[in-house]
Design a protein around this motif. Structure first.
Motif, short mmCIF file in Angstrom:
data_model
loop_
_atom_site.label_atom_id
_atom_site.label_comp_id
_atom_site.label_asym_id
_atom_site.label_seq_id
_atom_site.Cartn_x
_atom_site.Cartn_y
_atom_site.Cartn_z
N ILE A 89 0.89 -1.36 0.19
CA ILE A 89 -0.10 -0.46 0.14
C ILE A 89 1.08 1.14 0.15
CG2 ILE A 89 -2.38 -0.85 1.45
CD1 ILE A 89 0.36 1.16 3.36
N ASP A 102 -4.07 3.27 1.65
CA ASP A 102 -4.41 3.95 0.69
C ASP A 102 -5.54 2.82 0.46
OD1 ASP A 102 -3.16 2.10 -0.55
OD2 ASP A 102 -2.21 3.34 -1.60
N ALA A 103 -5.41 1.83 0.48
CA ALA A 103 -6.43 0.81 0.35
C ALA A 103 -7.72 0.50 1.08
CB ALA A 103 -5.96 -0.60 0.15
N TYR A 115 -10.21 3.80 0.92
CA TYR A 115 -11.06 2.81 0.15
C TYR A 115 -12.00 2.19 0.77
CZ TYR A 115 -8.63 4.96 -4.26
OH TYR A 115 -8.16 5.83 -5.47
N TYR A 151 -7.99 -11.08 -4.55
CA TYR A 151 -8.26 -9.48 -4.59
C TYR A 151 -9.46 -9.37 -5.79
CZ TYR A 151 -6.20 -5.00 -5.93
OH TYR A 151 -6.01 -3.73 -6.28
N PHE A 180 -11.41 -5.83 -3.97
CA PHE A 180 -11.47 -4.35 -4.76
C PHE A 180 -11.49 -4.48 -6.29
CE2 PHE A 180 -8.04 -5.87 -1.59
CZ PHE A 180 -7.96 -4.99 -0.63
N MET A 181 -12.30 -5.41 -7.22
CA MET A 181 -12.97 -4.67 -8.47
C MET A 181 -13.97 -5.50 -8.89
SD MET A 181 -10.40 -3.64 -9.64
CE MET A 181 -10.75 -3.08 -11.32
N ASN A 234 -18.24 -0.89 -5.46
CA ASN A 234 -17.36 -0.92 -5.74
C ASN A 234 -15.84 -0.80 -5.47
OD1 ASN A 234 -15.13 -2.22 -7.45
ND2 ASN A 234 -16.43 -2.85 -8.99
N LEU A 235 -15.13 -1.03 -4.91
CA LEU A 235 -13.65 0.22 -4.69
C LEU A 235 -13.12 0.33 -6.28
CD1 LEU A 235 -14.57 -1.24 -1.70
CD2 LEU A 235 -11.71 -0.86 -1.79
N ASN A 236 -12.61 -0.31 -6.91
CA ASN A 236 -12.96 -0.20 -8.92
C ASN A 236 -10.76 0.09 -8.19
OD1 ASN A 236 -12.49 0.09 -10.86
ND2 ASN A 236 -13.01 1.80 -10.91
N PHE A 237 -10.47 -0.44 -7.08
CA PHE A 237 -9.19 -0.66 -7.31
C PHE A 237 -8.48 -1.38 -7.53
CE2 PHE A 237 -5.01 -0.90 -3.91
CZ PHE A 237 -5.12 1.13 -3.74
N SER A 293 -2.23 -3.42 -8.33
CA SER A 293 -1.26 -2.50 -9.16
C SER A 293 -0.29 -3.62 -9.38
CB SER A 293 -0.08 -1.46 -7.76
OG SER A 293 0.12 -2.13 -6.73
#
Length: 302
Positions: free
Chosen positions: A133, A206-207, A210, A266, A270-271, A280-283, A286
Protein backbone atom coordinates in the motif's frame (compact mmCIF):
# COMPACT_ATOMS: atom_id res chain seq x y z
CA UNK A 1 23.85 -33.70 61.65
CA UNK A 2 27.17 -32.46 60.35
CA UNK A 3 27.40 -29.13 58.52
CA UNK A 4 28.70 -30.87 55.39
CA UNK A 5 25.62 -33.09 55.39
CA UNK A 6 23.27 -30.04 55.60
CA UNK A 7 25.20 -28.38 52.80
CA UNK A 8 24.82 -31.44 50.63
CA UNK A 9 21.10 -31.62 51.32
CA UNK A 10 20.62 -27.92 50.47
CA UNK A 11 22.56 -28.35 47.24
CA UNK A 12 20.41 -31.35 46.37
CA UNK A 13 17.21 -29.40 47.01
CA UNK A 14 18.50 -26.48 44.94
CA UNK A 15 19.39 -28.75 42.04
CA UNK A 16 15.99 -30.40 42.31
CA UNK A 17 14.21 -27.06 42.21
CA UNK A 18 16.24 -25.99 39.22
CA UNK A 19 15.29 -29.23 37.55
CA UNK A 20 11.62 -28.54 38.24
CA UNK A 21 11.93 -25.23 36.40
CA UNK A 22 12.95 -26.92 33.16
CA UNK A 23 9.42 -27.89 32.09
CA UNK A 24 8.23 -24.27 32.36
CA UNK A 25 11.01 -23.14 30.03
CA UNK A 26 10.19 -25.98 27.69
CA UNK A 27 6.55 -24.93 27.75
CA UNK A 28 7.51 -21.38 26.78
CA UNK A 29 9.33 -22.80 23.76
CA UNK A 30 6.32 -24.84 22.61
CA UNK A 31 5.56 -24.09 18.98
CA UNK A 32 2.28 -22.52 17.93
CA UNK A 33 1.28 -25.70 16.10
CA UNK A 34 1.93 -27.79 19.23
CA UNK A 35 -0.14 -25.37 21.30
CA UNK A 36 -3.00 -25.58 18.80
CA UNK A 37 -2.85 -29.36 18.88
CA UNK A 38 -2.91 -29.44 22.69
CA UNK A 39 -5.83 -27.05 23.11
CA UNK A 40 -7.75 -28.34 20.08
CA UNK A 41 -8.43 -24.84 18.81
CA UNK A 42 -6.95 -22.17 16.52
CA UNK A 43 -7.10 -18.63 17.88
CA UNK A 44 -7.32 -16.33 14.87
CA UNK A 45 -7.01 -12.59 15.40
CA UNK A 46 -9.20 -10.38 13.22
CA UNK A 47 -9.91 -6.70 12.78
CA UNK A 48 -13.36 -5.20 13.27
CA UNK A 49 -13.41 -2.44 10.66
CA UNK A 50 -10.42 -2.72 8.30
CA UNK A 51 -12.51 -2.77 5.11
CA UNK A 52 -11.87 -4.60 2.78
CA UNK A 53 -9.18 -6.60 4.60
CA UNK A 54 -10.80 -7.86 7.78
CA UNK A 55 -14.11 -6.57 9.10
CA UNK A 56 -17.59 -7.51 10.29
CA UNK A 57 -20.69 -7.59 8.13
CA UNK A 58 -24.15 -6.57 9.33
CA UNK A 59 -24.59 -9.96 11.03
CA UNK A 60 -21.24 -9.86 12.81
CA UNK A 61 -19.51 -12.33 10.48
CA UNK A 62 -15.80 -11.75 9.79
CA UNK A 63 -14.99 -11.22 6.13
CA UNK A 64 -12.47 -9.56 3.82
CA UNK A 65 -9.44 -10.09 1.60
CA UNK A 66 -7.00 -10.85 4.43
CA UNK A 67 -9.56 -13.01 6.19
CA UNK A 68 -10.00 -15.17 3.08
CA UNK A 69 -6.23 -15.72 3.04
CA UNK A 70 -6.28 -16.50 6.77
CA UNK A 71 -8.92 -19.17 6.28
CA UNK A 72 -6.69 -20.90 3.73
CA UNK A 73 -4.01 -20.95 6.45
CA UNK A 74 -6.57 -22.42 8.86
CA UNK A 75 -7.21 -25.26 6.40
CA UNK A 76 -3.46 -25.81 6.07
CA UNK A 77 -3.14 -26.09 9.87
CA UNK A 78 -6.01 -28.59 9.97
CA UNK A 79 -4.27 -30.62 7.29
CA UNK A 80 -0.89 -30.53 9.02
CA UNK A 81 -2.38 -31.61 12.34
CA UNK A 82 -4.75 -34.10 10.66
CA UNK A 83 -7.69 -32.54 12.46
CA UNK A 84 -10.18 -31.50 9.75
CA UNK A 85 -12.75 -30.36 12.33
CA UNK A 86 -10.32 -28.28 14.39
CA UNK A 87 -12.22 -25.39 15.98
CA UNK A 88 -11.45 -21.74 15.21
CA UNK A 89 -11.93 -19.06 17.86
CA UNK A 90 -12.27 -15.63 16.28
CA UNK A 91 -10.51 -13.08 18.52
CA UNK A 92 -11.14 -9.37 17.79
CA UNK A 93 -8.00 -7.23 17.82
CA UNK A 94 -7.14 -3.54 17.45
CA UNK A 95 -4.13 -1.54 16.31
CA UNK A 96 -3.31 -1.02 19.98
CA UNK A 97 -3.44 -4.58 21.31
CA UNK A 98 -2.51 -6.84 18.37
CA UNK A 99 1.22 -7.08 19.17
CA UNK A 100 0.61 -7.79 22.85
CA UNK A 101 -1.90 -10.54 22.03
CA UNK A 102 0.56 -12.25 19.67
CA UNK A 103 3.47 -12.07 22.12
CA UNK A 104 1.35 -13.39 25.00
CA UNK A 105 0.06 -16.27 22.88
CA UNK A 106 -3.55 -15.16 23.16
CA UNK A 107 -3.85 -15.38 19.36
CA UNK A 108 -1.94 -17.80 17.14
CA UNK A 109 -1.74 -15.50 14.13
CA UNK A 110 -3.60 -12.66 12.45
CA UNK A 111 -4.06 -11.59 8.85
CA UNK A 112 -5.48 -8.10 8.66
CA UNK A 113 -3.82 -4.85 7.74
CA UNK A 114 -0.64 -4.98 9.80
CA UNK A 115 2.43 -3.33 8.31
CA UNK A 116 5.66 -5.30 8.37
CA UNK A 117 8.63 -3.09 9.20
CA UNK A 118 12.05 -3.69 10.72
CA UNK A 119 11.12 -2.17 14.09
CA UNK A 120 8.13 -4.46 14.54
CA UNK A 121 10.10 -7.47 13.29
CA UNK A 122 12.25 -7.24 16.42
CA UNK A 123 9.23 -8.25 18.49
CA UNK A 124 7.08 -10.42 16.22
CA UNK A 125 7.38 -12.33 12.96
CA UNK A 126 5.70 -11.69 9.62
CA UNK A 127 4.71 -13.96 6.79
CA UNK A 128 5.23 -13.53 3.09
CA UNK A 129 3.69 -10.15 2.25
CA UNK A 130 0.01 -10.16 1.34
CA UNK A 131 -0.44 -6.55 0.22
CA UNK A 132 1.50 -3.41 -0.72
CA UNK A 133 0.00 0.00 0.00
CA UNK A 134 0.82 3.72 -0.02
CA UNK A 135 -0.12 6.08 2.83
CA UNK A 136 -2.38 8.85 1.49
CA UNK A 137 -5.25 11.16 2.48
CA UNK A 138 -9.02 10.92 2.46
CA UNK A 139 -10.89 14.22 2.40
CA UNK A 140 -14.03 15.88 1.10
CA UNK A 141 -13.87 16.80 -2.57
CA UNK A 142 -14.46 20.46 -1.75
CA UNK A 143 -12.00 20.67 1.18
CA UNK A 144 -9.21 22.28 -0.83
CA UNK A 145 -6.75 19.52 0.10
CA UNK A 146 -4.93 17.77 -2.73
CA UNK A 147 -1.62 16.78 -1.12
CA UNK A 148 0.29 16.76 2.17
CA UNK A 149 1.60 20.29 1.63
CA UNK A 150 -1.97 21.50 2.17
CA UNK A 151 -2.19 20.19 5.75
CA UNK A 152 -0.55 23.08 7.61
CA UNK A 153 -3.23 24.62 9.81
CA UNK A 154 -5.56 21.66 9.23
CA UNK A 155 -6.91 18.96 11.52
CA UNK A 156 -5.83 15.47 10.46
CA UNK A 157 -7.12 12.27 12.01
CA UNK A 158 -5.56 8.82 11.92
CA UNK A 159 -5.92 5.57 13.81
CA UNK A 160 -3.76 5.25 16.92
CA UNK A 161 -0.87 2.80 16.71
CA UNK A 162 -0.54 2.95 12.93
CA UNK A 163 2.39 3.93 10.74
CA UNK A 164 0.38 6.98 9.65
CA UNK A 165 0.36 8.26 13.23
CA UNK A 166 4.16 8.11 13.33
CA UNK A 167 4.45 9.84 9.94
CA UNK A 168 2.06 12.61 10.98
CA UNK A 169 4.00 13.23 14.18
CA UNK A 170 7.18 13.54 12.13
CA UNK A 171 5.43 16.00 9.82
CA UNK A 172 4.19 18.01 12.78
CA UNK A 173 7.72 18.25 14.15
CA UNK A 174 8.94 19.33 10.72
CA UNK A 175 7.49 21.64 8.13
CA UNK A 176 3.80 21.18 9.03
CA UNK A 177 4.05 22.47 12.60
CA UNK A 178 0.57 24.01 12.35
CA UNK A 179 -1.02 20.62 11.74
CA UNK A 180 -3.41 19.40 14.45
CA UNK A 181 -3.14 15.63 14.94
CA UNK A 182 -6.17 13.68 16.13
CA UNK A 183 -6.00 9.96 16.91
CA UNK A 184 -8.92 7.55 17.05
CA UNK A 185 -9.35 4.02 18.36
CA UNK A 186 -10.02 2.33 15.02
CA UNK A 187 -10.53 3.14 11.34
CA UNK A 188 -14.30 3.46 11.71
CA UNK A 189 -13.91 6.03 14.47
CA UNK A 190 -11.29 7.89 12.42
CA UNK A 191 -13.66 8.16 9.47
CA UNK A 192 -16.51 9.26 11.75
CA UNK A 193 -14.25 12.04 13.04
CA UNK A 194 -13.73 13.17 9.44
CA UNK A 195 -17.34 12.69 8.40
CA UNK A 196 -18.68 14.79 11.28
CA UNK A 197 -16.36 17.71 10.50
CA UNK A 198 -14.03 17.33 13.47
CA UNK A 199 -11.13 16.69 11.06
CA UNK A 200 -10.29 18.00 7.59
CA UNK A 201 -8.45 14.90 6.38
CA UNK A 202 -7.88 11.28 7.33
CA UNK A 203 -4.44 9.75 6.71
CA UNK A 204 -4.08 6.01 6.36
CA UNK A 205 -3.15 3.25 3.93
CA UNK A 206 -4.80 3.96 0.59
CA UNK A 207 -6.63 0.63 0.30
CA UNK A 208 -8.15 1.13 3.76
CA UNK A 209 -9.25 4.65 2.82
CA UNK A 210 -11.04 3.26 -0.23
CA UNK A 211 -12.68 0.83 2.16
CA UNK A 212 -13.99 3.67 4.31
CA UNK A 213 -15.42 5.34 1.21
CA UNK A 214 -17.11 2.06 0.32
CA UNK A 215 -19.08 1.97 3.56
CA UNK A 216 -19.95 5.69 3.65
CA UNK A 217 -23.47 6.98 3.09
CA UNK A 218 -22.39 9.33 0.29
CA UNK A 219 -19.23 7.91 -1.32
CA UNK A 220 -19.33 10.55 -4.05
CA UNK A 221 -18.46 13.20 -1.42
CA UNK A 222 -15.00 11.79 -0.76
CA UNK A 223 -11.68 11.56 -2.57
CA UNK A 224 -8.44 9.69 -1.86
CA UNK A 225 -5.59 12.01 -2.73
CA UNK A 226 -1.94 12.92 -2.11
CA UNK A 227 1.45 11.59 -3.10
CA UNK A 228 2.12 8.51 -0.92
CA UNK A 229 4.26 9.37 2.09
CA UNK A 230 5.44 5.78 2.34
CA UNK A 231 5.00 2.40 0.76
CA UNK A 232 4.40 -0.48 3.11
CA UNK A 233 3.95 -4.22 3.01
CA UNK A 234 1.24 -6.01 4.97
CA UNK A 235 1.91 -9.47 6.30
CA UNK A 236 0.20 -12.00 8.51
CA UNK A 237 1.65 -11.62 12.00
CA UNK A 238 2.75 -14.49 14.22
CA UNK A 239 4.94 -15.20 17.21
CA UNK A 240 8.66 -14.61 16.78
CA UNK A 241 11.07 -17.55 16.57
CA UNK A 242 8.49 -20.08 15.40
CA UNK A 243 9.91 -21.36 12.08
CA UNK A 244 7.39 -24.20 11.67
CA UNK A 245 4.38 -21.87 11.87
CA UNK A 246 6.01 -19.30 9.61
CA UNK A 247 6.89 -21.95 7.03
CA UNK A 248 3.32 -23.24 7.02
CA UNK A 249 1.83 -19.76 6.52
CA UNK A 250 4.42 -18.79 3.89
CA UNK A 251 3.96 -22.02 1.93
CA UNK A 252 0.18 -21.57 1.96
CA UNK A 253 0.37 -17.98 0.71
CA UNK A 254 2.93 -18.78 -1.99
CA UNK A 255 0.76 -21.59 -3.33
CA UNK A 256 -2.24 -19.22 -3.47
CA UNK A 257 -0.17 -16.69 -5.40
CA UNK A 258 1.33 -19.24 -7.79
CA UNK A 259 -2.05 -20.82 -8.58
CA UNK A 260 -3.78 -17.51 -9.29
CA UNK A 261 -6.15 -17.95 -6.35
CA UNK A 262 -4.69 -14.92 -4.53
CA UNK A 263 -5.50 -12.72 -7.53
CA UNK A 264 -9.03 -14.13 -7.67
CA UNK A 265 -9.46 -13.27 -3.98
CA UNK A 266 -8.11 -9.77 -4.71
CA UNK A 267 -10.60 -9.29 -7.54
CA UNK A 268 -13.47 -10.32 -5.29
CA UNK A 269 -12.68 -7.64 -2.70
CA UNK A 270 -11.21 -4.79 -4.74
CA UNK A 271 -12.90 -5.00 -8.14
CA UNK A 272 -16.45 -6.14 -7.33
CA UNK A 273 -19.25 -4.79 -5.12
CA UNK A 274 -18.66 -5.69 -1.47
CA UNK A 275 -20.69 -5.41 1.76
CA UNK A 276 -21.92 -3.42 3.56
CA UNK A 277 -23.14 -1.08 0.78
CA UNK A 278 -22.27 -3.16 -2.28
CA UNK A 279 -19.91 -0.49 -3.58
CA UNK A 280 -17.10 -1.42 -5.95
CA UNK A 281 -13.77 -0.03 -4.71
CA UNK A 282 -12.48 -0.19 -8.32
CA UNK A 283 -8.93 -0.56 -7.02
CA UNK A 284 -7.06 -2.47 -9.77
CA UNK A 285 -4.12 -4.72 -9.01
CA UNK A 286 -1.05 -2.47 -8.96
CA UNK A 287 2.30 -3.18 -10.58
CA UNK A 288 3.75 -3.76 -7.11
CA UNK A 289 1.04 -6.30 -6.30
CA UNK A 290 1.52 -8.14 -9.60
CA UNK A 291 5.24 -8.38 -8.88
CA UNK A 292 4.51 -9.64 -5.35
CA UNK A 293 2.24 -12.37 -6.68
CA UNK A 294 4.87 -13.27 -9.29
CA UNK A 295 7.77 -13.37 -6.80
CA UNK A 296 6.47 -13.65 -3.21
CA UNK A 297 8.73 -12.33 -0.46
CA UNK A 298 8.64 -11.27 3.17
CA UNK A 299 10.76 -8.11 2.87
CA UNK A 300 9.63 -4.89 4.60
CA UNK A 301 9.95 -1.51 2.90
CA UNK A 302 11.50 0.08 5.99
Amino acid sequence: MKRSTWTGLLMGVTVGLLGLSIPSHAQEATSTLDSIRERGEIRLGHRLSSIPFSYLDEKGKVMGYSHDLAMHVVEAIRGRLRQPDLRVEMVPITSGNRFRLIKKGEIDFECGSTTHNTTRAREVAFSTSIFIIGTRLLTRRDAGISDFDDLDGRRVVTTAGTTSERLLREMKEGHASGLTLITARDHGESFLTLETGRADAFMLDDALLYGEVAKSTHPEDWIVTGTPRSFEAYGCMLRKDDPDMKALIDDTLRKLMASGEAERIYTRWFMRPIPPNNLNLNFPLSTSMRELFRTPNDKPFQ
